[in-house]
Design an enzyme around this catalytic site. Sequence first.
Site, PDB file in Angstrom:
ATOM      1  NE  ARG A 108     -11.251   2.020  -5.272  1.00  0.00           N
ATOM      2  CZ  ARG A 108     -10.466   1.723  -3.932  1.00  0.00           C
ATOM      3  NH1 ARG A 108     -10.386  -0.092  -3.945  1.00  0.00           N
ATOM      4  NH2 ARG A 108      -9.537   1.807  -3.427  1.00  0.00           N
ATOM      5  CG  HIS A 134      -1.739  -1.132   1.512  1.00  0.00           C
ATOM      6  ND1 HIS A 134      -1.339  -2.368   2.230  1.00  0.00           N
ATOM      7  CD2 HIS A 134      -3.280  -1.927   0.380  1.00  0.00           C
ATOM      8  CE1 HIS A 134      -2.580  -3.205   1.557  1.00  0.00           C
ATOM      9  NE2 HIS A 134      -3.523  -2.627   1.712  1.00  0.00           N
ATOM     10  CB  THR A 175     -12.925   0.501   4.169  1.00  0.00           C
ATOM     11  OG1 THR A 175     -12.600  -1.300   1.893  1.00  0.00           O
ATOM     12  CG2 THR A 175     -14.113  -0.116   3.937  1.00  0.00           C
ATOM     13  CE  LYS A 192      -4.973  -4.355  -1.387  1.00  0.00           C
ATOM     14  NZ  LYS A 192      -5.832  -4.292  -0.056  1.00  0.00           N
ATOM     15  CD  GLN A 220     -14.171   0.567  -0.575  1.00  0.00           C
ATOM     16  OE1 GLN A 220     -15.050   0.023  -0.008  1.00  0.00           O
ATOM     17  NE2 GLN A 220     -12.899  -0.793  -0.609  1.00  0.00           N
TER      18      GLN A 220
END
Length: 217
Positions: A173, A109, A194, A136, A198
């Site tokens: 996304r 991240h 979150t 990820k 998103q």
Amino acid sequence: MTALCRSIAQKGFDNISSLIKGAEMVEVRLETTDLTIEQTRQLFGLHKNMLATCRPVGITEKEQTAYLQAAIEGGAAWVDVEIEANDDYRKSIISIARKHNCKVIVSYHNYMETPQFLELQQIANIAHSMGADVVKLACMCKSKTDVINLMNLYNSDYQILAIGMGAIGSVTRIAAITMNAPFTFVAASDENATAPGQISEGTMKILKTKIESQSEQ
């Protein structure tokens, strides 16, 4: 087929249990909950496709391990471990996951920026070498170039989930569906996101249906 993973960061066993219902896939951000270890174990037996995530925020490594172990033993299909995590901790979680047929996500991240492509590729390769079933990478996108750099990661020989955070990154996304990523994160509602950028589950369901119908033509 890319699953829509409903990301939940709520408190209360009954509340979280109700939020799980009807989802294709569910991520529970365990560091945000007030669950006991036994409740965690029970929770992850309520759905066949759940992802256990426990970020190191306001929680000790020992507590992280206990939460994730309980989730895996309870039936988690996926577990997330950060690329920068302590080696012993990461190896311990992966070992527990392997014993319970739970897939491992090694995640990176960056809430400030999106590194250049070669650096992203290097990070992804390192994560894969750590034993990831899925790598990820979630980075803050500030330009179209950032988005392109993340999307180019899908040319890897292993499974990738590339997420661009922020408004500019939102398209990644949606693109995850066209790239056959194993899943893409969605918010239960606009108010319950979150992560920055998103998209709500309702909106993503509509987009996913359109994408899948076009691919069949």
